[in-house]
Design a protein around this motif. Structure first.
Motif, short mmCIF file in Angstrom:
data_model
loop_
_atom_site.label_atom_id
_atom_site.label_comp_id
_atom_site.label_asym_id
_atom_site.label_seq_id
_atom_site.Cartn_x
_atom_site.Cartn_y
_atom_site.Cartn_z
N VAL A 3 0.85 -1.17 0.00
CA VAL A 3 0.00 0.00 0.00
C VAL A 3 0.90 1.24 0.00
O VAL A 3 1.79 1.36 0.84
CB VAL A 3 -0.92 0.02 1.25
N LYS A 4 0.67 2.11 -0.95
CA LYS A 4 1.44 3.36 -1.01
C LYS A 4 0.66 4.43 -0.26
O LYS A 4 -0.53 4.65 -0.52
CB LYS A 4 1.63 3.79 -2.46
N VAL A 5 1.31 5.08 0.70
CA VAL A 5 0.68 6.17 1.45
C VAL A 5 1.48 7.45 1.23
O VAL A 5 2.70 7.42 1.12
CB VAL A 5 0.56 5.86 2.96
N SER A 6 0.76 8.54 1.16
CA SER A 6 1.38 9.85 1.00
C SER A 6 0.81 10.78 2.05
O SER A 6 -0.41 10.85 2.23
CB SER A 6 1.08 10.43 -0.39
N ASP A 20 3.80 -2.76 3.85
CA ASP A 20 3.61 -4.16 3.49
C ASP A 20 2.65 -4.79 4.49
O ASP A 20 2.92 -4.81 5.69
CB ASP A 20 4.94 -4.92 3.53
N ILE A 21 1.55 -5.30 3.99
CA ILE A 21 0.58 -5.99 4.83
C ILE A 21 0.68 -7.47 4.49
O ILE A 21 0.51 -7.85 3.32
CB ILE A 21 -0.85 -5.47 4.58
N ILE A 40 -6.29 0.33 9.30
CA ILE A 40 -5.55 0.15 10.55
C ILE A 40 -4.05 0.34 10.32
O ILE A 40 -3.38 1.03 11.08
CB ILE A 40 -5.86 -1.23 11.17
N TYR A 41 -3.53 -0.27 9.26
CA TYR A 41 -2.11 -0.14 8.96
C TYR A 41 -1.73 1.29 8.62
O TYR A 41 -0.71 1.81 9.06
CB TYR A 41 -1.71 -1.08 7.81
N VAL A 42 -2.58 1.98 7.84
CA VAL A 42 -2.30 3.36 7.46
C VAL A 42 -2.35 4.27 8.69
O VAL A 42 -1.47 5.12 8.89
CB VAL A 42 -3.28 3.85 6.37
#
Length: 58
Positions: A3-6, A20-21, A40-42
């Motif tokens: 997952v790409k987060v910005s 990475d999940i 949750i991960y973000v």
């Protein structure tokens, strides 16, 4: 799953990361639960990155 987060403040991007999940956590999940796991991960990543401070001056 990757997952790409910005993280942006206003229009300016401040930080970007790949999360990475583990696939074993996602096996056979309905779409709604999959979205909840990603969220949750973000949020965990954001909690580790973000800090806000302020000072009362008057």
């Amino acid at each position: 799953m990757k997952v790409k987060v910005s993280l942006s403040i206003g229009p300016e991007q401040m930080k970007e990361a790949w999360l990475d999940i583990p696939d074993k956590k996602l096996t056979d999940l309905p779409e709604e639960e999959l979205e909840a796991v990603v969220e949750i991960y973000v949020r965990k990543w954001l909690d580790e990155q973000l800090s806000v401070t302020w000072e009362v001056v008057e």
